[in-house]
Design a protein around this motif. Structure first.
Motif, PDB file in Angstrom:
ATOM      1  N   PHE A   1     -36.088  -9.455 -10.601  1.00 59.24           N
ATOM      2  CA  PHE A   1     -35.761  -8.404 -11.853  1.00 59.24           C
ATOM      3  C   PHE A   1     -37.359  -8.678 -12.380  1.00 59.24           C
TER       4      PHE A   1
ATOM      5  N   ILE B   1     -33.520  -2.780 -19.373  1.00 62.60           N
ATOM      6  CA  ILE B   1     -32.483  -2.325 -18.385  1.00 62.60           C
ATOM      7  C   ILE B   1     -32.387  -1.284 -17.150  1.00 62.60           C
ATOM      8  N   SER B   2     -32.968   0.075 -17.447  1.00 62.93           N
ATOM      9  CA  SER B   2     -33.874  -0.038 -16.269  1.00 62.93           C
ATOM     10  C   SER B   2     -34.123  -0.146 -15.295  1.00 62.93           C
TER      11      SER B   2
ATOM     12  N   TRP C   1     -33.442  -3.405 -14.805  1.00 61.65           N
ATOM     13  CA  TRP C   1     -32.135  -4.033 -13.767  1.00 61.65           C
ATOM     14  C   TRP C   1     -31.830  -3.595 -12.946  1.00 61.65           C
ATOM     15  N   ILE C   2     -31.529  -2.265 -13.115  1.00 62.60           N
ATOM     16  CA  ILE C   2     -30.811  -1.157 -12.476  1.00 62.60           C
ATOM     17  C   ILE C   2     -31.267  -1.308 -10.921  1.00 62.60           C
ATOM     18  N   ILE C   3     -32.969  -0.898 -11.203  1.00 58.25           N
ATOM     19  CA  ILE C   3     -33.434  -0.985  -9.966  1.00 58.25           C
ATOM     20  C   ILE C   3     -33.575  -1.819  -9.051  1.00 58.25           C
TER      21      ILE C   3
ATOM     22  N   TYR D   1     -39.233  -5.150 -13.798  1.00 55.04           N
ATOM     23  CA  TYR D   1     -39.879  -5.314 -15.287  1.00 55.04           C
ATOM     24  C   TYR D   1     -41.059  -5.106 -15.338  1.00 55.04           C
TER      25      TYR D   1
ATOM     26  N   GLU E   1     -31.740  -4.457  -8.785  1.00 56.29           N
ATOM     27  CA  GLU E   1     -30.357  -3.989  -8.006  1.00 56.29           C
ATOM     28  C   GLU E   1     -30.406  -3.131  -7.049  1.00 56.29           C
ATOM     29  N   MET E   2     -30.950  -1.960  -7.171  1.00 59.82           N
ATOM     30  CA  MET E   2     -30.768  -0.645  -5.998  1.00 59.82           C
ATOM     31  C   MET E   2     -31.897  -1.824  -4.947  1.00 59.82           C
TER      32      MET E   2
END
Length: 359
Positions: free
Chosen positions: A300, A287-288, A290-292, A304, A294-295
């Motif tokens: 991914f 999950i983290s 995916w956030i990173i 990951y 996007e940032m």
């Protein structure tokens, strides 16, 4: 300890066990490679060795062979470390620091949960969930009163889960996972000659020797040494397929053979909690990631693998085989390793303190 049954591998001579392991591990690696499974030459031998370990095999791979395998992976990664990759890593340092802190915090939270509800002692849970090199975490845990047997099992259970999930994620995403005979290895084989091969092997041996007293030094020192020599133009890293297969097989077999009957019996009641904790940590890191991703606007899979709580060597192998951003994966995994080594004792104390308050 119970006596081995007639069907136990322990009844076979050591030579027969080694021969059977080599044949089955090599065959499994080639089968996985045929079906384009990421890190096939690593994953196949590891799964076969796990079967051997829990079936009572008495053989154990010498740790020096394991370290030489790590050194070979370090050289393989060094081949991908160009000046452009280094500059990209430097530009993303703030994101890497954030991701490292986040992963360490998530692992500490999972450790608290295992100590509170999984029946595992606080210090042991803290070291067992620390997302650093498994061998380094096991060695350090001994000095801080943790049960190294449980720590080792937790670390290697997580390594297995991370590798399996990483390979599955790579497959689902549709990464170009052609195995070690894909373009990364083709590049290594350009201009092959005995001099380059000899210098490459010498660099591995020297790097592993120099890194003997450094946590994860068997991988990091050859990587840094080989990268420096390649960037300076002194060395053209050359690693034929047979050398890579031996290196990957050595790492996978060493990890798998650690899962002997004694260790499994000791932690059997806690094994479901360990697996659940490992999968929960993997999910939180995903999950983290995916956030990173996007940032940063990165793919991914690379993020990951960079944030995944597995070992440097395992993640490097998967990153190379899936043509992910090896430099980014390596930089973040290395930064996290150093962070965990420096803060490990402090985090263990905090986990113990929190679990005592919750008790």
């Amino acid at each position: 300890m119970s006596r081995p049954t007639s069907l136990s591998l322990a009844t076979l001579p050591a030579f027969a066990q080694w021969l059977l392991l080599i044949l089955l591990a090599g065959s499994a690696g080639q089968v996985f490679r045929y079906f384009h499974v990421p890190a096939a030459l690593f994953l196949g031998p590891m799964l076969v060795a796990i079967g051997f370990g829990v079936s009572g095999a008495s053989i154990r791979l010498n740790k020096h062979v394991f370290r030489l395998g790590q050194g070979s992976v370090g050289l393989l990664v060094a081949h991908s470390m160009t000046m452009g990759v280094l500059l990209t890593a430097m530009q993303s340092w703030h994101v890497m620091v954030f991701a490292t802190l986040l992963t360490v915090a998530l692992s500490a939270a999972v450790g608290i949960g295992l100590a509170r509800w999984g029946g595992i002692q606080g210090s042991t849970a803290a070291w067992g969930t620390s997302p650093g090199a498994a061998s380094a975490m096991v060695a350090m845990s001994e000095d801080y009163g943790a049960d190294s047997r449980v720590v080792a099992t937790m670390q290697y259970v997580r390594v297995v889960c991370v590798v399996m999930v990483g390979a599955l994620v790579s497959r689902v995403i549709g990464a170009d996972a052609g195995g070690t005979d894909a373009h990364a290895t083709e590049a290594l084989l350009q201009g092959v000659n005995l001099l380059n091969l000899g210098l490459t092997v010498l660099t591995i041996v020297v790097g592993v020797t120099l890194g003997a007293r450094v946590p994860a030094g068997a991988l990091l020192v050859p990587l840094l040494l080989g990268g420096a020599l390649q960037l300076s133009g002194v060395l053209h890293i050359t690693m034929p397929n047979w050398l890579l297969a031996i290196a990957y097989g050595a790492i996978g077999s060493y990890i798998g053979l650690r899962f002997d009957r004694v260790t499994i019996a000791y932690v059997w009641r806690r094994l479901p909690a360990m697996i659940l904790g490992a999968l929960l940590l993997i999910l939180l890191c995903a999950i983290s990631a995916w956030i990173i991703a996007e940032m940063m606007g990165k793919d991914f899979l690379s993020v990951y693998l960079a944030t995944s709580p597995g070992g440097l060597d395992a993640m490097a192998i998967i990153a190379i085989d899936t043509h992910s951003d090896v430099g980014f994966v390596l930089a973040m995994q290395t930064l996290r390793l150093f962070g965990v080594i420096v803060t490990g004792a402090y985090i263990a104390r905090q986990v113990i303190r929190v679990t005592q308050r919750l008790a």
